[in-house]
Design a protein around this motif. Structure first.
Motif, mmCIF file in Angstrom:
data_model
loop_
_atom_site.group_PDB
_atom_site.id
_atom_site.type_symbol
_atom_site.label_atom_id
_atom_site.label_comp_id
_atom_site.label_asym_id
_atom_site.label_seq_id
_atom_site.Cartn_x
_atom_site.Cartn_y
_atom_site.Cartn_z
ATOM 1 N N ARG A 10 -70.385 -43.275 105.503
ATOM 2 C CA ARG A 10 -69.338 -42.578 106.243
ATOM 3 C C ARG A 10 -68.323 -41.947 105.290
ATOM 4 N NH1 ARG A 10 -68.794 -46.196 109.640
ATOM 5 N NH2 ARG A 10 -67.173 -47.468 108.693
ATOM 6 N N CYS A 11 -67.917 -42.693 104.289
ATOM 7 C CA CYS A 11 -66.944 -42.162 103.327
ATOM 8 C C CYS A 11 -67.533 -41.024 102.509
ATOM 9 C CB CYS A 11 -66.457 -43.280 102.406
ATOM 10 S SG CYS A 11 -65.430 -44.516 103.232
ATOM 11 N N ARG A 12 -68.815 -41.118 102.194
ATOM 12 C CA ARG A 12 -69.450 -40.054 101.425
ATOM 13 C C ARG A 12 -69.508 -38.755 102.224
ATOM 14 N NH1 ARG A 12 -68.999 -39.721 96.356
ATOM 15 N NH2 ARG A 12 -69.142 -41.769 95.398
ATOM 16 N N VAL A 13 -69.749 -38.863 103.521
ATOM 17 C CA VAL A 13 -69.721 -37.672 104.367
ATOM 18 C C VAL A 13 -68.328 -37.057 104.362
ATOM 19 C CG1 VAL A 13 -69.950 -36.842 106.734
ATOM 20 C CG2 VAL A 13 -71.623 -38.453 105.827
ATOM 21 N N SER A 18 -58.241 -39.785 98.667
ATOM 22 C CA SER A 18 -57.760 -41.082 98.176
ATOM 23 C C SER A 18 -58.044 -42.182 99.198
ATOM 24 C CB SER A 18 -56.265 -41.012 97.871
ATOM 25 O OG SER A 18 -55.504 -40.822 99.055
ATOM 26 N N ARG A 19 -57.896 -41.880 100.473
ATOM 27 C CA ARG A 19 -58.177 -42.891 101.501
ATOM 28 C C ARG A 19 -59.672 -43.223 101.535
ATOM 29 N NH1 ARG A 19 -54.223 -44.631 104.461
ATOM 30 N NH2 ARG A 19 -55.781 -45.728 105.715
ATOM 31 N N ALA A 20 -60.506 -42.207 101.400
ATOM 32 C CA ALA A 20 -61.957 -42.455 101.402
ATOM 33 C C ALA A 20 -62.350 -43.326 100.209
ATOM 34 C CB ALA A 20 -62.709 -41.131 101.376
ATOM 35 N N TYR A 21 -61.820 -43.012 99.043
ATOM 36 C CA TYR A 21 -62.137 -43.821 97.860
ATOM 37 C C TYR A 21 -61.596 -45.245 98.011
ATOM 38 C CZ TYR A 21 -63.885 -39.821 95.211
ATOM 39 O OH TYR A 21 -64.635 -38.771 94.775
ATOM 40 N N PHE A 22 -60.459 -45.383 98.652
ATOM 41 C CA PHE A 22 -59.893 -46.716 98.875
ATOM 42 C C PHE A 22 -60.828 -47.546 99.756
ATOM 43 C CE2 PHE A 22 -57.486 -49.495 101.748
ATOM 44 C CZ PHE A 22 -56.878 -50.341 100.835
ATOM 45 N N LEU A 50 -56.606 -43.837 92.971
ATOM 46 C CA LEU A 50 -55.298 -43.751 92.316
ATOM 47 C C LEU A 50 -55.132 -42.429 91.563
ATOM 48 C CD1 LEU A 50 -54.955 -47.436 91.089
ATOM 49 C CD2 LEU A 50 -53.515 -46.283 92.768
ATOM 50 N N GLN A 51 -56.234 -41.899 91.036
ATOM 51 C CA GLN A 51 -56.149 -40.573 90.410
ATOM 52 C C GLN A 51 -55.813 -39.508 91.458
ATOM 53 O OE1 GLN A 51 -60.040 -40.591 88.473
ATOM 54 N NE2 GLN A 51 -59.067 -40.652 86.464
#
Length: 1207
Positions: free
Chosen positions: A564-567, A658-662, A685-686
């Protein structure tokens, strides 16, 4: 205040302007009325908006009025006729192929689901008259969700326009190729102009004479008023995030007014005809007043009877506008003859024009079914065409036909209006506060088709919409919500209301009315579908099977969080590419090369200034919190200007990334993939670093999310420290990078170096630094939370952060304590305490102290007690380090420093117990603290007893202190509660009683003179010996300790006998000592069992390992110690038997008691047997034990033994 019509002429409304159109649309109180035509069909009309004033009472013209003569007010602006005036009533007007788009923009809430058709009322009437009319039909059809937009494609007008502008040349060429190769312009007849003029004059005559009129030029072409018209794609404010609001401006190429997108109908009506919902635009003038509040006026030539087409036309107009009656004015050659009033429901029954309303209803349902079944692709332009005089209706997909050629001249002018409408509908659906998630599939499809239509290469002026659409799609995915599952564990899909932009519905069979192509391939093979005969449309339910669009292509189901995050990240990346591509700057960074990975080097802790970087970075963040700063709006590093759409869009895309990576990092942490988790949190964080570089004022929500990221980063670093054995696997996970991540990172580097959190996100190789970084992350998160509004979720997060911070500080404190213990172990041979050791103590104590404060702040008594317990352990470690050693490296006396630190340890353990308050709060922790406290008292008492500080204290004082510490240790040693620690508690309690008994025994030996103290010591020693024996007998793994206590009791009895003078007293004392010896049988049984097991294991090892005896003896016995104890036991038993024999022998000389003789005989046999058994020094230990057991049994039973020692 604006007013709206429920039935035509029901209320007063000012002319519509761009400024009030939206408010009119939103605040309308609808009024509905139903009209039954011939009791066969149901019609309901709701006026959504009306620009017309209250219905004017029409003036009934006198007979012989000549309509060929113009009235005085002709072609002047008359409010009763609406703001379009005569243009919509009689003069020729330019064809508007985008009229439905204007209505769709104004009533965006209706588009997609609620309404089946949006069109001009004239188009609706033309479609419903197809079976009765030989006229040609040419309409453009577009599908938006479940809604069809119908617009007239007037071939004559459009082809005339194309000769001047070239916009419609592509359609002209397609028309000539598919329909009529020899098309020529057809001029309108003079009769047509005459009829329009006489109708216009009649309507102006019908206005009351007292109505003022204002001169107005003939409205041939109305120029666009860009200042007064509403923004073409502007949507109302809502609670949705800023980037989802439609872009504030559209390039000139997409100006809707220049493309005829203005909604200039006098009224917009939501018309429900049976089960068909239509949004129609109407310019029909409505009159009223007096007996007839709402009527429509019609002018008819008396020489020409009303035909069926005219009847249907009049009937449908009245139904759409909810007008109950029709006033017909008859004339001959322009001379008024008479008036006739006709009710709407009577129109279908007029002479020469009667028709069946049910057939009209069937026609409407069949046409809608046909269009919905075949116009399946959103964004495509379909052309519904019927040639003049023909019975065949054909449907073409103009978009597909345009795509078949690569020529630039084949540009569909509908592309941009359709794309913008798709975007507006999707935006409107997303901005609804109560949004059903099943619509997410529809929204996504709308946006994907919008992006597909626009294309940043073909329409670069619409990059703002493309970027926003990508962001909106990413917002549809719930990042932190796992997919639902049914009872069988399979994933559910709630979005059953979605549909596909690519899948076509299957063609119906011939039984249901085929839409198949004709037999002439040169003519029909380009058509999507064909109605072979217009007569089919009158057949009830001919095409009912395809009336509804089949739901398909639901919202994509992501099977796990990472997918889901990758999409989401894929759409974020597309949005970032669009934004970056729209920024013009000479010093743009080069595009990312996917083949070159971005290095993620491992940082050496000596190169990182973590503490300083942390303080500086947090200060920068906190400086951006609060009221807006008056700062210059300077361009960003990439050249973006603040407050531009690129600036706002990139901010939101970065934050979404940033939210997806979190979420990815959190999911990887759950899976214990800590290397991957650290990589994702680094990217998160980046992203936040780039976000903070772009914005001057950080909202509390951003700070809260930043604190969440730092908290998770702290968790990961802590877990990496605790799982150092898997570091190689974590390194591999950390180094891996996808092409998508690289491209997103390159976009971030356009705005920032992204190094603000490098101190926290590197994979360090040093355990100490990892723990320290974890602690610093929690500290930073805690400091950021102080700047957030203290809402419920912030308070909860603050509690969690402090709990993690306390735990992290505990880990660091334990690490330093273990380091100090290792240094102490390595330096046992050296004298004194090193500076390194003292520094480690200070660090450990500091972290423990801060951790205790953290837990006390959140009132976490349990964890505070655990840290107090660890502090007590540290104090005990310090006490051990202060143990004195002599010149020969032997242990010295119990020092004051040891006593000081042991007492400090006791204080911390007592504080821990006070923190817990009671056992029920946390039984396991309570028991652990009690055990540690008991251990501290016991250790302190043992050391003071074994290494008494006689140089500083008197013996009596030392004994009192030892006894006091032992009793306190005994107090906190729970021997009654059943638990895993119960045997340890029993062993310790037995040991305490043993030590106390030994101490009092020794004091009794050393006490001279004072009978009171001697008696007290004797009593205490006897008491503690008895308690020690009872407790040791409960334990099956302490036979040597039990035997030692019994031997000391025997020695205690022997000491008492030495001070006795009479033989009777001595005999009594010796008999008591012998009873103690006999009671030792249980100890020897345990020893025998252990020795037998050990012997069996040795024999087993000999059998399986060719005589190689295993060095690892599983027996818990110390054979060397057992040998010593057995030897002592044999000696004491021999001594007691010898003394008893002596006393009984001397007693026998004085009396001849037969019992004494038997006892004496038994003692002699036992004594002789013992002497023979101990004579051989090489007798195996197990045999010696067996002999002792047999003697003890013989002595306990009073039986005699034979010469061999057998009973």
């Amino acid at each position: 205040m604006d007013a709206r019509e429920g039935a035509a002429g029901a209320s007063e409304s000012p002319p519509r302007t761009a400024e009030n159109r939206d408010s009119c649309r939103e605040d309308c109180d609808y009024k509905q009325e139903s009209i039954l035509g011939g009791n066969e069909v149901k019609s309901t009309a709701v006026v959504k908006y009306s620009a017309a004033p209250p219905p004017a009472a029409y003036a009934r013209l006198q007979e012989k009025t000549d309509l060929k003569l113009p009235p005085a007010n002709w072609l002047r602006r008359i409010s009763q006729l609406g703001q379009t005036g005569a243009t919509s009533l009689g003069t020729s007007k330019k064809s508007k192929p985008f009229s439905s788009f204007g209505m769709a923009y104004d009533f965006i809430d209706c588009i997609g689901n609620d309404v089946d058709v949006v069109s001009d009322s004239e188009n609706i009437k033309k479609l419903l008259k197809i079976p009765y009319s030989k006229s040609h039909v040419s309409m453009g059809v577009h599908r938006i969700g479940r809604t069809l937009l119908l617009d007239e494609l007037d071939i004559q007008e459009l082809f005339m326009t194309s000769s001047q502008t070239g916009d419609w040349n592509w359609l002209k060429e397609l028309y000539q190729r598919l329909v009529d190769p020899k098309w020529q312009r057809k001029k309108k007849s003079r009769e047509q102009f005459y009829q329009k003029a006489i109708l216009s004059k009649f309507l102006y005559y019908s206005i009351n004479g007292d109505c003022g009129a204002e001169a107005v030029p003939t409205p041939i072409v109305q120029p666009a008023d860009t200042h007064s018209q509403e923004n073409p794609i502007e949507v109302e404010e809502s609670s949705w995030p800023a980037p989802l609001r439609t872009p504030a401006s559209v390039p000139e190429d997409g100006n809707p007014q220049q493309q005829g997108l203005k909604n200039d109908f006098v009224r917009n009506i939501l018309w429900t005809f049976e089960d068909i919902h239509m949004l129609v635009g109407s310019n029909m003038p409505i009159f009223g007043g007096g007996k007839y509040p709402a009527v429509s006026l019609r002018l008819r030539d008396s020489n020409k009877p009303i035909n069926i087409l005219t009847g249907i036309d009049y009937w449908l107009d009245n139904l759409m506008c909810n007008v109950p009656e029709l006033v017909m004015c008859f004339h001959v050659n322009g001379i008024v003859q008479r008036y006739e009033m006709i009710k709407t429901e009577d129109i279908p029954n007029l002479d020469n024009s009667s028709f069946s309303t049910k057939v009209v209803k069937d026609i409407a349902q069949n046409i809608l079914s046909f269009l919905k079944a075949n116009c399946t692709k959103e964004g495509h332009t379909y052309w519904l065409f019927k040639a003049s005089g023909s019975d065949i209706v054909k449907l073409y997909d103009l978009t597909t036909l345009c795509e078949e050629t690569t020529e630039d001249k084949y540009q569909n002018p509908f592309t941009m209006p359709v794309a913008v409408l798709l975007y507006k509908v999707a935006s409107n659906m997303m901005m609804k506060k109560v949004q059903n998630r099943k619509h997410h599939g529809i929204i996504r499809t709308l946006l994907l088709n919008c992006i597909k239509l626009l294309g940043k290469e073909r329409h670069p002026q619409f990059v703002q919409i493309i970027a926003s659409a990508n962001y909106m799609i990413s917002e549809l995915f719930q990042l932190d919500e796992p997919p639902k599952q049914d009872e069988n564990g399979s994933t559910l899909n709630d979005n059953s209301d979605s549909y596909s932009e690519d899948e076509d519905l299957p063609v119906d069979s011939d039984e249901n009315g085929s839409f198949s192509n004709g037999s002439d391939p040169s003519d029909d093979n380009k058509a999507v579908a064909i109605i072979k005969s217009v007569g089919e449309l009158s057949v009830p339910e001919k095409y009912k099977s395809t009336h509804q669009i089949r739901p398909s292509c639901a919202f994509p189901v992501c099977h796990d969080t990472e997918e889901r995050c990758r999409v989401v990240l894929s759409y974020v990346l597309e949005g970032l590419k669009v934004v970056d591509g729209s920024i013009k700057k000479e010093s743009d960074l080069p595009a990312a090369d996917p083949s070159i990975p971005i290095p993620l080097k491992y940082a050496d802790e000596s190169e990182c200034t973590g503490h300083k970087a942390l303080k500086k970075q947090i200060a920068l963040f906190l400086d951006k919190v609060g009221p807006a700063h008056e700062t210059l709006k300077l361009p960003s590093q990439s050249g973006m200007i603040p407050d531009t759409w690129q600036y706002q869009m990139k901010l939101n895309l970065i934050f979404k990334a940033s939210r997806a990576y979190f979420i990815l990092s959190d999911a990887a942490t759950t899976l214990q993939k800590y290397g991957r988790a650290l990589r994702y949190i680094k990217l998160a964080l980046q992203s936040l670093d780039a976000y903070c570089c772009l914005i001057n004022n950080l909202s509390p929500e951003v700070l809260f999310f930043l604190s969440q990221c730092l908290t998770l980063n702290g968790d990961i670093q802590l877990m990496l420290a605790q799982n150092a054995s898997n570091r190689a696997a974590y390194q591999e996970e950390y180094n891996y990078q996808t092409r998508e991540d690289q491209e997103i990172l390159h976009s971030l580097h356009r705005e920032s170096s992204c190094q603000a959190f490098s101190w926290a996100t590197e994979l360090y190789m040093d355990l100490e630094y990892q723990l320290s970084v974890s602690c610093k992350c929690y500290e930073a998160a805690n400091e950021l939370l102080h700047s957030c509004d203290q809402k419920v979720h912030v308070v909860e997060q603050h509690t969690q952060v402090l709990k993690r911070l306390g735990n992290s500080r505990n880990e660091v404190g334990v690490f330093y304590m273990n380091q100090a213990a290792a240094v102490q172990t390595e330096g046992t041979a050296s004298k004194g305490i090193t500076a390194v050791e003292q520094e480690l103590w200070k660090k450990s104590f500091s972290y423990f102290e801060k951790g205790i404060q953290d837990f006390e702040t959140i009132e976490d008594e349990t964890n505070a007690a655990l840290l107090l317990c660890n502090t007590g352990r540290l104090m005990r470690l310090c006490a051990q380090a202060h143990a004195t050693t002599g010149s020969n490296l032997k242990r010295g006396e119990f020092s004051p420093e040891e006593a000081l630190y042991y007492n400090k340890a006791v204080d911390y353990y007592l504080k821990a117990m006070r923190s817990l308050t009671r056992w029920e709060k946390h039984p396991a922790v309570w028991d652990s603290v009690k055990w540690e406290l008991s251990t501290t008292y016991f250790t302190m008492a043992t050391i003071e007893q074994d290494y008494a500080p006689l140089s500083r204290k008197a013996q009596e004082q030392i004994e009192r202190e030892v006894a006091d510490s032992m009793m306190k240790s005994l107090k906190y040693c729970d021997i009654h509660t059943e638990s895993a620690r119960q045997p340890l508690c029993q062993y310790r309690a037995a040991t305490i009683h043993h030590r106390l008994a030994s101490m009092y025994h020794n004091s009794l030996r050393n006490q001279v003179g004072d009978d009171h103290f001697r008696k007290q010591y004797r009593s205490l020693a006897d008491l503690h010996y008895n308690k020690a024996v009872k407790l040791f007998q409960f334990l099956k793994d302490a036979p040597s300790e039990l035997l030692r206590v019994q031997l000391e009791r025997v020695a205690f009895s022997e000491f008492q006998m030495a001070n006795q003078n009479s033989n009777a007293s001595k005999l009594k004392t010796l008999s008591g000592a012998l009873d103690i010896i006999i009671d030792s049988e249980y100890s020897f049984q345990l020893i025998q069992s252990e020795l037998s097991c050990a012997q069996a294991q040795q024999e087993n090892c000999h059998a399986h390992h060719d005589g190689n005896v295993s060095e690892n003896d599983s027996s818990s016995l110390n054979e060397e110690e057992i040998v010593k104890l057995v030897s002592m036991f044999e000696a004491r038993l021999s001594f007691l038997l010898f003394q008893l024999i002596k006393l009984l022998t001397s007693k026998r000389k004085g009396s001849g008691n037969s019992d004494d003789q038997i006892i004496l005989k038994n003692y002699k046999h036992a004594y002789s047997t013992l002497l023979r058994a101990t004579a051989d020094k090489d007798t195996p230990l197990i045999q010696r034990v067996e002999v002792i057991l047999s003697l003890l049994k013989q002595l306990s039973s009073g039986l005699s033994v034979d010469e061999t020692g057998s009973v």
